[in-house]
Design an enzyme around this catalytic site. Sequence first.
Site, PDB file in Angstrom:
ATOM      1  N   ASN A 206       5.561  16.321   6.699  1.00 37.88           N
ATOM      2  CA  ASN A 206       5.293  16.361   5.212  1.00 37.88           C
ATOM      3  C   ASN A 206       4.291  17.450   4.486  1.00 37.88           C
ATOM      4  O   ASN A 206       3.933  18.133   5.037  1.00 37.88           O
ATOM      5  CB  ASN A 206       4.653  14.806   4.611  1.00 37.88           C
ATOM      6  CG  ASN A 206       3.302  14.569   5.331  1.00 37.88           C
ATOM      7  OD1 ASN A 206       2.165  15.375   4.953  1.00 37.88           O
ATOM      8  ND2 ASN A 206       3.176  13.677   6.219  1.00 37.88           N
ATOM      9  N   LYS A 337      -2.616  -2.396  -1.762  1.00 40.21           N
ATOM     10  CA  LYS A 337      -2.751  -1.703  -0.238  1.00 40.21           C
ATOM     11  C   LYS A 337      -4.408  -1.767   0.093  1.00 40.21           C
ATOM     12  O   LYS A 337      -4.731  -2.179   1.431  1.00 40.21           O
ATOM     13  CB  LYS A 337      -2.722  -0.193  -0.394  1.00 40.21           C
ATOM     14  CG  LYS A 337      -1.464   0.370   0.410  1.00 40.21           C
ATOM     15  CD  LYS A 337      -1.191   1.703   0.138  1.00 40.21           C
ATOM     16  CE  LYS A 337       0.400   1.788  -0.160  1.00 40.21           C
ATOM     17  NZ  LYS A 337       0.876   3.077  -0.094  1.00 40.21           N
ATOM     18  N   LYS A 341      -4.727  -3.689   3.698  1.00 41.24           N
ATOM     19  CA  LYS A 341      -5.421  -2.865   4.799  1.00 41.24           C
ATOM     20  C   LYS A 341      -6.723  -3.318   5.116  1.00 41.24           C
ATOM     21  O   LYS A 341      -7.259  -2.994   6.028  1.00 41.24           O
ATOM     22  CB  LYS A 341      -5.227  -1.503   4.816  1.00 41.24           C
ATOM     23  CG  LYS A 341      -3.580  -1.102   4.515  1.00 41.24           C
ATOM     24  CD  LYS A 341      -3.511   0.416   4.936  1.00 41.24           C
ATOM     25  CE  LYS A 341      -2.067   0.848   4.463  1.00 41.24           C
ATOM     26  NZ  LYS A 341      -1.656   2.060   5.176  1.00 41.24           N
TER      27      LYS A 341
HETATM   28  O1  C5P Z   1       0.378   2.469   3.188  1.00 43.77           O
HETATM   29  P1  C5P Z   1       0.242   4.063   2.890  1.00 43.77           P
HETATM   30  O2  C5P Z   1       0.953   4.812   4.174  1.00 43.77           O
HETATM   31  O3  C5P Z   1       0.560   4.547   1.723  1.00 43.77           O
HETATM   32  O4  C5P Z   1      -1.292   4.341   3.236  1.00 43.77           O
HETATM   33  C1  C5P Z   1      -1.946   5.403   3.277  1.00 43.77           C
HETATM   34  C2  C5P Z   1      -3.188   5.402   3.873  1.00 43.77           C
HETATM   35  O5  C5P Z   1      -2.830   4.807   5.245  1.00 43.77           O
HETATM   36  C3  C5P Z   1      -3.574   6.785   4.060  1.00 43.77           C
HETATM   37  O6  C5P Z   1      -5.202   6.582   4.063  1.00 43.77           O
HETATM   38  C4  C5P Z   1      -3.246   6.948   5.372  1.00 43.77           C
HETATM   39  O7  C5P Z   1      -4.152   7.819   6.217  1.00 43.77           O
HETATM   40  C5  C5P Z   1      -3.081   5.422   6.243  1.00 43.77           C
HETATM   41  N1  C5P Z   1      -2.128   5.379   7.037  1.00 43.77           N
HETATM   42  C6  C5P Z   1      -2.487   5.323   8.425  1.00 43.77           C
HETATM   43  N2  C5P Z   1      -1.525   5.322   9.367  1.00 43.77           N
HETATM   44  C7  C5P Z   1      -0.162   5.265   8.971  1.00 43.77           C
HETATM   45  C8  C5P Z   1       0.218   5.209   7.539  1.00 43.77           C
HETATM   46  C9  C5P Z   1      -0.846   5.665   6.876  1.00 43.77           C
HETATM   47  O8  C5P Z   1      -3.664   5.242   8.634  1.00 43.77           O
HETATM   48  N3  C5P Z   1       0.907   5.216   9.997  1.00 43.77           N
END
Ligand code: C5P
Length: 404
Positions: A206, A337, A341
Amino acid sequence: MALIALGICGGVGAYKAVEVARGLQKRHHEVVAVMTDAARHFVGPLTFEAITRRRVVTDQFEPGANANIEHIAIASDIALLLVVPATADIIGRFAAGIADDFLSSLYLATTAPVLMAPSMNVNMLAHPAVQRNLETLAARGVRFVEPGEGYLACGWMGKGRLAEPDAIVEVAERILRPAGPLRGRRLLVTAGPTYEDLDPVRYVGNRSSGRMGFALAAEAMRRGAEVVLVAGPTTVEPPAVTELVRVRRAAEMHAAVMDRAAGADAIVMAAAVADYTPAEAAAQKIGKTDGPMQLTLVRTPDILADLGRLRPSLPGQPVLVGFAAESEDVVNRAAAKRVKKKVDLIVANDVLQPGAGFDVDTNAVTIVGPDGAEAVPLQSKAAVAGVILDRVEALLEKKTGARK
Ligand code: C5P
């Protein structure tokens, strides 16, 4: 980060000063080695020259070295004078103010903090003369890395063995770290994208540049924290931090973060972690065919969600901060989120807003916390990092009370 004068004296521990010099360099410090005459019987100046990549100072009266009165120039440039090993002789000369060689003159000429790692025979260390000199120096503000106990090179058992190089570097770091509001705190910061390999030449990635995470790590260092930075592949140079861990894939970032989570006071997940990875990375380059191609992607571990789940069992129960890159309904999604989380703050980015999000030096975010949302208008990522760390500091203080 800082220039350190490493004074090396004539003791059997002199060889360990080589490792101390390496340890300081690994932490991004520059080292200028200053050897006493006696030290050169134990280790050659060339060893230190090769490691420090600077001329080693061995003689106060060397022709060519005095045009700018070298001990005065070094004395004013250094952030720390570190002596490894500190023998009974140098301890005595420092205490008495005798300036009969470069190192003892440097001690008198510098106003930088002084740290000594003593090493000598057990009876020498216990001798009232040495003890008195140590007390004199301590009263003047000189700090010491305590010698350890064990078998001494002279064959005796007891106290007097030079402290381990890692411990010496650690104490030096603590002295050098600025007395900012995050002093004594350990922050784990992630930054950049992850690359999920399809084959030896292609990956799914990305556009994250790492700039936001790097700005957070740099600002945390400025505020005196110890910073462990776990970074994905970036072309932007990371800042100087306590420990830099380079990773490529989400699974590697997961392992690196989990390994280091236990010691952290706060974890800031600024990395744009891939949500999906190829089910299998091909060992050979995938050749093209005439028809379309289908890739099977599987979910990566969600590092932040794992941290949220594990937090109650983590020593220190770190403050958790996540980022959310969104293109619509930004605040509501971020708030959802945060709850899902189990984290303290979510920093929401509207990636479609001009000047914000990926690959630019500025950002505009909304910080979603337990008490609602705070809009942080468009400004440099360094300034945004400051606002985020203000919130982290407030949470840390609430949790454990202000620390000295
Ligand atoms: O759910 P989403 O991907 O939008 O969440 C973003 C947050 O979760 C960010 O802080 C990113 O660093 C973390 N993240 C993670 N592991 C993943 C995907 C996202 O820790 N596989």
